[in-house]
Design an enzyme around this catalytic site. Structure first.
Site, PDB file in Angstrom:
ATOM      1  N   SER A  53       0.764  -1.273  -0.157  1.00 46.40           N
ATOM      2  CA  SER A  53       0.098  -0.086  -0.114  1.00 46.40           C
ATOM      3  C   SER A  53       0.821   1.246   0.178  1.00 46.40           C
ATOM      4  CB  SER A  53      -0.786   0.051   1.198  1.00 46.40           C
ATOM      5  OG  SER A  53      -1.455   1.216   1.417  1.00 46.40           O
ATOM      6  N   SER A  54       0.403   2.322  -0.681  1.00 49.35           N
ATOM      7  CA  SER A  54       1.120   3.671  -0.613  1.00 49.35           C
ATOM      8  C   SER A  54       1.438   4.227   0.832  1.00 49.35           C
ATOM      9  CB  SER A  54       0.314   4.546  -1.483  1.00 49.35           C
ATOM     10  OG  SER A  54      -1.054   4.927  -0.878  1.00 49.35           O
ATOM     11  N   CYS A  55       0.507   3.555   1.806  1.00 55.34           N
ATOM     12  CA  CYS A  55       0.579   4.086   3.153  1.00 55.34           C
ATOM     13  C   CYS A  55       1.918   3.620   3.861  1.00 55.34           C
ATOM     14  CB  CYS A  55      -0.732   3.983   4.040  1.00 55.34           C
ATOM     15  SG  CYS A  55      -0.989   2.141   4.096  1.00 55.34           S
TER      16      CYS A  55
ATOM     17  N   TYR B 175      -0.635  -1.222  10.838  1.00 58.43           N
ATOM     18  CA  TYR B 175      -0.680  -2.069   9.544  1.00 58.43           C
ATOM     19  C   TYR B 175       0.590  -1.796   8.817  1.00 58.43           C
ATOM     20  CZ  TYR B 175      -2.529  -2.556   4.650  1.00 58.43           C
ATOM     21  OH  TYR B 175      -2.896  -2.880   3.440  1.00 58.43           O
TER      22      TYR B 175
ATOM     23  N   HIS C 140     -12.642   3.508   4.204  1.00 57.94           N
ATOM     24  CA  HIS C 140     -11.399   4.426   3.712  1.00 57.94           C
ATOM     25  C   HIS C 140     -12.037   5.861   3.286  1.00 57.94           C
ATOM     26  CE1 HIS C 140      -8.732   0.798   3.448  1.00 57.94           C
ATOM     27  NE2 HIS C 140      -8.002   1.647   4.032  1.00 57.94           N
TER      28      HIS C 140
ATOM     29  N   LYS D 180       2.749  -4.992   6.891  1.00 55.20           N
ATOM     30  CA  LYS D 180       2.906  -5.099   5.303  1.00 55.20           C
ATOM     31  C   LYS D 180       4.302  -4.882   4.945  1.00 55.20           C
ATOM     32  CE  LYS D 180      -0.402  -5.577   3.044  1.00 55.20           C
ATOM     33  NZ  LYS D 180      -1.177  -6.805   2.466  1.00 55.20           N
TER      34      LYS D 180
END
Length: 322
Positions: free
Chosen positions: A108-110, A137, A180, A141
């Site tokens: 994910s970009s986060c 999270y 989201h 990841k």
């Protein structure tokens, strides 16, 4: 990966997994292995190993994960780090042990540092502090990405990693508490419209900028990577364009047809100030998204009206979180 390859789509009922399933079925892949959470608990190591030993899986798309917005990450950080670590560790290890030919892991970009230089290049991963609101999270990841890379180096396992931008589309979660930003705004503007609420309140200033990718474009990118990419380096997946949350809210208000005011709760967090990814690595392989943001929002709202919209107006005025 051929039309008769035996492919396991982990998380096929989720937003990304269901889109990947639609795309595979539409392309004529005819040996898709699917399991619901009740049929296979991916947090159970013994069950996952037995599944891979038994099923003869050739390719894996690992879209199963515990995900949520700022509020969910803040309240349930322990669940987020535990469940994601278990799911990805069990699947990646069992896939390698069973001789799977190729695995695609979704990040994910986060996962990028909060203050990394924009646009976010793949090399920025692990170069700075994470955004605190989604740290559990993100840590989980990042561990999954590192595991894929380590298994490639030590065991020669062909595991690749894709880093999607914020995803949305049919099959999304529209829960006012845990969704989201984009689906949450759709739900809250819709509820406000039904309730006749005079205003909808956004978390924070509305100035953070986000990049949004329609989930069917993400599914297309996943198949593209399975066919055309075999490297260790992670690959960003997105449109290469971003939008301020306030501007997104105005766009969604227009699509929904809500005529009330948009207000801001400045006591609430903004999260990342900006998340725009450098997608040149992917674009050089010949892939481009096909669905623009406003068209994607319209398609998503149409799906929401048909599948997820509440039957009656909420009893109290609603607020919208970033």
């Amino acid at each position: 990966m051929h039309r008769n390859s035996r492919i396991f789509v982990a998380g096929h009922r989720g937003l990304v997994g269901s889109a990947i399933l639609r795309r595979l079925a539409g392309e004529g892949y005819n040996d898709l292995v699917l399991r619901t959470r009740d049929q296979l608990d991916l947090t159970d190591q013994a069950a996952v190993r037995a599944f891979f030993d038994r099923e003869g899986i050739e390719h894996v798309i690992l879209a199963a994960a515990k995900v949520g917005g700022i509020l969910a990450n803040d309240r349930f950080g322990g669940d987020f780090i535990r469940d994601n670590l278990l799911i990805q560790t069990n699947v990646i290890d069992a896939a390698w042990r069973a001789g799977v030919k190729k695995l695609l892991f979704l990040g994910s970009s986060c996962l990028y540092p909060k203050h990394a230089e924009q646009p976010l290049r793949e090399e920025a991963l692990l170069t700075g502090a994470l955004e605190p609101t989604n740290k559990p999270y993100a840590v989980a990841k990042i561990a999954g990405i590192t595991m894929c890379q380590a298994y490639r180096r030590q065991y020669g396992f062909n595991a690749i990693c894709a880093m999607p931008s914020n995803l949305y589309g049919p099959g999304d979660h529209f829960d006012p508490e845990g969704s989201h930003a984009l689906p949450g705004l759709i739900r809250r503007f819709h509820d406000a419209k039904l309730a006749g609420a005079p205003s909808v309140t956004l978390w924070g200033t509305g100035t953070p900028r986000r990049e949004f990718l329609y989930v069917d474009d993400m599914a297309d990118a996943c198949l593209h990577l399975m066919h055309h990419y075999d490297g260790e380096d992670i690959v960003n997946v997105g449109p290469g364009e971003d939008i301020a949350i306030a501007d997104l809210a105005h766009m969604i208000r227009g699509v929904v047809g809500y005529e009330g005011r948009i207000e801001h709760d400045l006591t609430k967090p903004d999260g990342h100030p900006r998340k725009l990814m450098d997608v040149s690595r992917l674009f050089t392989t010949g892939w481009r998204p096909k669905v623009g943001l406003e068209e994607g929002v319209r398609r998503t709202y149409d799906w929401f009206l048909e599948h997820a919209a509440p039957a009656v107006a909420p009893a109290v005025p609603v607020q919208a979180a970033e």
